[in-house]
Design a protein around this motif. Structure first.
Motif, PDB file in Angstrom:
ATOM      1  N   PHE A 100       0.855  -1.190   0.000  1.00 20.46           N
ATOM      2  CA  PHE A 100       0.000   0.000   0.000  1.00 20.46           C
ATOM      3  C   PHE A 100       0.889   1.237   0.000  1.00 20.46           C
ATOM      4  O   PHE A 100       1.780   1.359   0.838  1.00 20.46           O
ATOM      5  CB  PHE A 100      -0.943  -0.032   1.209  1.00 20.46           C
ATOM      6  CG  PHE A 100      -1.964  -1.144   1.094  1.00 20.46           C
ATOM      7  CD1 PHE A 100      -3.233  -0.907   0.606  1.00 20.46           C
ATOM      8  CD2 PHE A 100      -1.607  -2.449   1.427  1.00 20.46           C
ATOM      9  CE1 PHE A 100      -4.151  -1.941   0.459  1.00 20.46           C
ATOM     10  CE2 PHE A 100      -2.507  -3.491   1.278  1.00 20.46           C
ATOM     11  CZ  PHE A 100      -3.789  -3.235   0.794  1.00 20.46           C
ATOM     12  N   THR A 101       0.645   2.126  -0.974  1.00 17.53           N
ATOM     13  CA  THR A 101       1.542   3.254  -1.174  1.00 17.53           C
ATOM     14  C   THR A 101       0.758   4.554  -1.357  1.00 17.53           C
ATOM     15  O   THR A 101      -0.400   4.515  -1.784  1.00 17.53           O
ATOM     16  CB  THR A 101       2.443   2.999  -2.413  1.00 17.53           C
ATOM     17  OG1 THR A 101       3.229   4.152  -2.663  1.00 17.53           O
ATOM     18  CG2 THR A 101       1.636   2.663  -3.668  1.00 17.53           C
ATOM     19  N   ARG A 102       1.423   5.677  -1.041  1.00 13.81           N
ATOM     20  CA  ARG A 102       0.779   6.974  -1.268  1.00 13.81           C
ATOM     21  C   ARG A 102       0.937   7.419  -2.716  1.00 13.81           C
ATOM     22  O   ARG A 102       0.323   8.370  -3.152  1.00 13.81           O
ATOM     23  CB  ARG A 102       1.405   8.034  -0.341  1.00 13.81           C
ATOM     24  CG  ARG A 102       1.089   7.799   1.115  1.00 13.81           C
ATOM     25  CD  ARG A 102       2.029   8.553   2.005  1.00 13.81           C
ATOM     26  NE  ARG A 102       3.401   8.058   1.863  1.00 13.81           N
ATOM     27  CZ  ARG A 102       4.424   8.459   2.604  1.00 13.81           C
ATOM     28  NH1 ARG A 102       4.237   9.364   3.520  1.00 13.81           N
ATOM     29  NH2 ARG A 102       5.638   7.954   2.418  1.00 13.81           N
TER      30      ARG A 102
ATOM     31  N   GLY B 134       9.287   6.417   6.584  1.00 14.87           N
ATOM     32  CA  GLY B 134      10.453   7.013   7.234  1.00 14.87           C
ATOM     33  C   GLY B 134      10.131   7.486   8.641  1.00 14.87           C
ATOM     34  O   GLY B 134       8.983   7.841   8.935  1.00 14.87           O
ATOM     35  N   SER B 135      11.171   7.505   9.500  1.00 12.22           N
ATOM     36  CA  SER B 135      10.952   7.902  10.901  1.00 12.22           C
ATOM     37  C   SER B 135      10.717   9.405  11.051  1.00 12.22           C
ATOM     38  O   SER B 135      10.033   9.837  11.969  1.00 12.22           O
ATOM     39  CB  SER B 135      12.161   7.520  11.746  1.00 12.22           C
ATOM     40  OG  SER B 135      12.206   6.124  11.873  1.00 12.22           O
ATOM     41  N   ALA B 136      11.314  10.204  10.176  1.00 16.86           N
ATOM     42  CA  ALA B 136      11.277  11.650  10.387  1.00 16.86           C
ATOM     43  C   ALA B 136       9.861  12.197  10.311  1.00 16.86           C
ATOM     44  O   ALA B 136       9.414  12.884  11.237  1.00 16.86           O
ATOM     45  CB  ALA B 136      12.178  12.338   9.367  1.00 16.86           C
TER      46      ALA B 136
ATOM     47  N   PHE C  34      10.356   2.859  14.026  1.00 18.84           N
ATOM     48  CA  PHE C  34      10.618   4.266  14.396  1.00 18.84           C
ATOM     49  C   PHE C  34      11.948   4.377  15.149  1.00 18.84           C
ATOM     50  O   PHE C  34      12.126   3.798  16.223  1.00 18.84           O
ATOM     51  CB  PHE C  34       9.464   4.766  15.271  1.00 18.84           C
ATOM     52  CG  PHE C  34       9.577   6.215  15.648  1.00 18.84           C
ATOM     53  CD1 PHE C  34       9.360   7.214  14.704  1.00 18.84           C
ATOM     54  CD2 PHE C  34       9.900   6.595  16.941  1.00 18.84           C
ATOM     55  CE1 PHE C  34       9.461   8.553  15.047  1.00 18.84           C
ATOM     56  CE2 PHE C  34      10.006   7.939  17.294  1.00 18.84           C
ATOM     57  CZ  PHE C  34       9.784   8.915  16.342  1.00 18.84           C
ATOM     58  N   ASP C  35      12.900   5.127  14.590  1.00 19.63           N
ATOM     59  CA  ASP C  35      14.237   5.104  15.187  1.00 19.63           C
ATOM     60  C   ASP C  35      14.748   6.480  15.633  1.00 19.63           C
ATOM     61  O   ASP C  35      15.955   6.655  15.804  1.00 19.63           O
ATOM     62  CB  ASP C  35      15.244   4.408  14.250  1.00 19.63           C
ATOM     63  CG  ASP C  35      15.575   5.219  13.010  1.00 19.63           C
ATOM     64  OD1 ASP C  35      14.945   6.267  12.775  1.00 19.63           O
ATOM     65  OD2 ASP C  35      16.480   4.803  12.263  1.00 19.63           O
ATOM     66  N   THR C  36      13.846   7.438  15.841  1.00 21.26           N
ATOM     67  CA  THR C  36      14.295   8.710  16.421  1.00 21.26           C
ATOM     68  C   THR C  36      14.328   8.501  17.939  1.00 21.26           C
ATOM     69  O   THR C  36      13.313   8.687  18.630  1.00 21.26           O
ATOM     70  CB  THR C  36      13.343   9.857  16.022  1.00 21.26           C
ATOM     71  OG1 THR C  36      13.071   9.744  14.621  1.00 21.26           O
ATOM     72  CG2 THR C  36      13.943  11.213  16.327  1.00 21.26           C
TER      73      THR C  36
HETATM   74  P1  NDP Z   1      12.852   5.056   2.153  1.00 20.65           P
HETATM   75  O1  NDP Z   1      13.142   6.502   2.018  1.00 20.65           O
HETATM   76  O2  NDP Z   1      13.394   4.095   1.128  1.00 20.65           O
HETATM   77  O3  NDP Z   1      11.243   4.887   2.187  1.00 20.65           O
HETATM   78  C1  NDP Z   1      10.420   5.619   3.037  1.00 20.65           C
HETATM   79  C2  NDP Z   1       9.094   5.909   2.342  1.00 20.65           C
HETATM   80  O4  NDP Z   1       9.305   6.808   1.252  1.00 20.65           O
HETATM   81  C3  NDP Z   1       8.451   4.672   1.730  1.00 20.65           C
HETATM   82  O5  NDP Z   1       7.632   4.014   2.676  1.00 20.65           O
HETATM   83  C4  NDP Z   1       7.679   5.221   0.534  1.00 20.65           C
HETATM   84  O6  NDP Z   1       6.325   5.526   0.891  1.00 20.65           O
HETATM   85  C5  NDP Z   1       8.434   6.499   0.178  1.00 20.65           C
HETATM   86  N1  NDP Z   1       9.263   6.270  -1.026  1.00 20.65           N
HETATM   87  C6  NDP Z   1      10.169   5.282  -1.223  1.00 20.65           C
HETATM   88  N2  NDP Z   1      10.718   5.346  -2.453  1.00 20.65           N
HETATM   89  C7  NDP Z   1      10.152   6.437  -3.046  1.00 20.65           C
HETATM   90  C8  NDP Z   1      10.287   7.064  -4.314  1.00 20.65           C
HETATM   91  N3  NDP Z   1      11.109   6.540  -5.243  1.00 20.65           N
HETATM   92  N4  NDP Z   1       9.579   8.178  -4.559  1.00 20.65           N
HETATM   93  C9  NDP Z   1       8.742   8.696  -3.640  1.00 20.65           C
HETATM   94  N5  NDP Z   1       8.540   8.127  -2.416  1.00 20.65           N
HETATM   95  C10 NDP Z   1       9.235   7.028  -2.131  1.00 20.65           C
HETATM   96  O7  NDP Z   1      13.295   4.650   3.621  1.00 20.65           O
HETATM   97  P2  NDP Z   1      13.848   3.222   4.128  1.00 20.65           P
HETATM   98  O8  NDP Z   1      12.896   2.163   3.698  1.00 20.65           O
HETATM   99  O9  NDP Z   1      15.270   3.084   3.760  1.00 20.65           O
HETATM  100  O10 NDP Z   1      13.805   3.390   5.721  1.00 20.65           O
HETATM  101  C11 NDP Z   1      12.593   3.615   6.429  1.00 20.65           C
HETATM  102  C12 NDP Z   1      12.898   3.891   7.892  1.00 20.65           C
HETATM  103  O11 NDP Z   1      13.397   2.731   8.530  1.00 20.65           O
HETATM  104  C13 NDP Z   1      13.989   4.927   8.130  1.00 20.65           C
HETATM  105  O12 NDP Z   1      13.413   6.212   8.251  1.00 20.65           O
HETATM  106  C14 NDP Z   1      14.618   4.508   9.421  1.00 20.65           C
HETATM  107  O13 NDP Z   1      14.185   5.353  10.442  1.00 20.65           O
HETATM  108  C15 NDP Z   1      14.065   3.131   9.685  1.00 20.65           C
HETATM  109  N6  NDP Z   1      15.145   2.171  10.025  1.00 20.65           N
HETATM  110  C16 NDP Z   1      15.172   1.644  11.282  1.00 20.65           C
HETATM  111  C17 NDP Z   1      16.160   0.772  11.662  1.00 20.65           C
HETATM  112  C18 NDP Z   1      16.150   0.158  13.025  1.00 20.65           C
HETATM  113  O14 NDP Z   1      17.081  -0.584  13.339  1.00 20.65           O
HETATM  114  N7  NDP Z   1      15.167   0.392  13.873  1.00 20.65           N
HETATM  115  C19 NDP Z   1      17.253   0.409  10.727  1.00 20.65           C
HETATM  116  C20 NDP Z   1      17.100   0.964   9.393  1.00 20.65           C
HETATM  117  C21 NDP Z   1      16.084   1.837   9.071  1.00 20.65           C
HETATM  118  P3  NDP Z   1       5.150   5.413  -0.217  1.00 20.65           P
HETATM  119  O15 NDP Z   1       5.266   4.050  -0.845  1.00 20.65           O
HETATM  120  O16 NDP Z   1       3.903   5.589   0.577  1.00 20.65           O
HETATM  121  O17 NDP Z   1       5.406   6.511  -1.191  1.00 20.65           O
END
Ligand code: NDP
Length: 323
Positions: free
Chosen positions: A32-34, A68-70, A90-92
């Motif tokens: 599921f994606t935005r 993403g966490s932010a 969530f990793d903040t």
């Molecule tokens: P990404 O930036 O790859 O993805 C985050 C979101 O951005 C997706 O869910 C997606 O949402 C959107 N997105 C992805 N690709 C695109 C694109 N090409 N264009 C537009 N939107 C896009 O983040 P990661 O998957 O690498 O990491 C996610 C989180 O995981 C990080 O913020 C980090 O905090 C956390 N993390 C935690 C760890 C832990 O040990 N606890 C370790 C590693 C990461 P949508 O499909 O809805 O558009």
């Protein structure tokens, strides 16, 4: 069969899709994606728009949230936990108590389960810090990260004017780790624990010396570390520095009686940070569904969940095989 939805499809989402293929007790309902679903290239899963998620309520046992966490998870986790059991990464670190409280309230009101802040750090490293400190209260815990790519530091480099592309590695100081393991008592600064190594592609005409100075003096990111900078071509960066390895060590050194030295070390060496994190999320998704079946509603972290909930194997067999 546990029916799973992936919410958000970036690196982590892709990793969850791969991990589910290795877990025969789980089945992927869809991604599921935005974004427009037809623009999202999955590894075989059907992609739906986020707005169709709630309509599939009866077909989904747990949503694995891969935003993403932010900015994504602080909104998405409470929202989706109104309707579904959820797991997030969530990793903040500083904002985890706040996130927990918000999600816990929603989960309790709606009779759902949410496992927040799982992965490796926070996650498996947190668990190992707890075990070590509970077992050896007379001791010190140290966490070292790397060698691995830090997305935040790589982004910071790319924001500097004159830099076209860059990758930053966080490198643990192995000499310090060995000295701690040997029992030395050290007071460590940030600079002692990790080094930072940057691979940078410059834009045409940019000045190496000026950019190096700007990098090594950047507050919060590099000024507290010994940082080395290498200038390379885009081809080299693409060839050698576009993977996402990571890992690290939780080290606890303590004593039991007088000078009886005890060392606990937990180490991860990961070729793909997102694929590993995704695998942790999948195991905790199983736990979320089991807790919901037992009507233990609310928010949980790795510190709250008994290990047996993670395994697809029944606990009688686990007692026979693992104890
Ligand atoms: P990404 O930036 O790859 O993805 C985050 C979101 O951005 C997706 O869910 C997606 O949402 C959107 N997105 C992805 N690709 C695109 C694109 N090409 N264009 C537009 N939107 C896009 O983040 P990661 O998957 O690498 O990491 C996610 C989180 O995981 C990080 O913020 C980090 O905090 C956390 N993390 C935690 C760890 C832990 O040990 N606890 C370790 C590693 C990461 P949508 O499909 O809805 O558009």
């Amino acid at each position: 069969m546990i029916k799973v939805a992936i919410v958000g499809y970036g690196n982590l989402g892709r990793g969850v899709e791969r991990s589910l293929k290795q877990n025969p007790d789980m089945e992927l309902v869809g991604v599921f994606t935005r974004r427009a679903p037809e623009t999202v290239e999955t590894d075989g899963a059907t992609a739906y728009h986020m707005q169709d998620l709630v309509a599939k309520k009866n077909e989904i046992d747990v949503c694995i949230l891969c935003g993403g966490s932010a900015t994504d998870l602080p909104v998405q986790t409470p929202e989706i936990t109104q309707h579904f059991n959820t797991v997030d990464s969530f990793d903040t670190h500083a904002k985890i108590p706040e996130h927990f409280a918000a999600v816990d309230q929603v989960a309790k009101e709606n009779h759902t389960v949410s496992v927040i802040s799982t992965g490796w750090d926070p996650g498996l490293f947190s668990l190992n810090r707890l075990y070590a400190q509970a077992i050896l209260p007379q001791g010190e815990t140290y966490t070292f990260w790397g060698k691995g790519v830090s997305q935040g530091h790589s982004d910071a480099l790319r924001r500097i004017e004159g830099i076209a592309d860059a990758t930053q590695y966080t490198i643990p100081n192995t000499e310090i780790i060995e000295r701690l393991k040997a029992g030395e008592k050290l007071t460590l600064t940030t600079r002692d624990k990790h080094l930072r190594e940057c691979f940078v592609v410059l834009e045409e005409g940019a000045d190496e010396e000026k950019i190096t100075e700007e990098i090594v003096t950047m507050p919060n990111y590099f000024s507290d570390y010994d940082t080395t900078v290498h200038f390379i071509s885009q081809e080299e960066l693409n060839r050698d520095h576009k993977a996402a390895p990571h890992g690290g060590t939780v080290l606890h050194t303590g004593t039991t009686h007088e000078n009886t030295k005890q060392v606990i070390e937990y180490r991860l060496d990961l070729e793909s940070n997102p694929e590993f994190t995704a695998s942790v999320l999948v195991a905790y998704a199983r736990a979320a569904v089991r807790l919901a079946n037992e009507k233990q509603f609310g928010a949980f972290t790795v510190l709250d969940i008994a290990p047996k909930y993670l395994s697809p194997i029944d606990v009688e067999t686990l007692r026979k095989e693992l104890l």
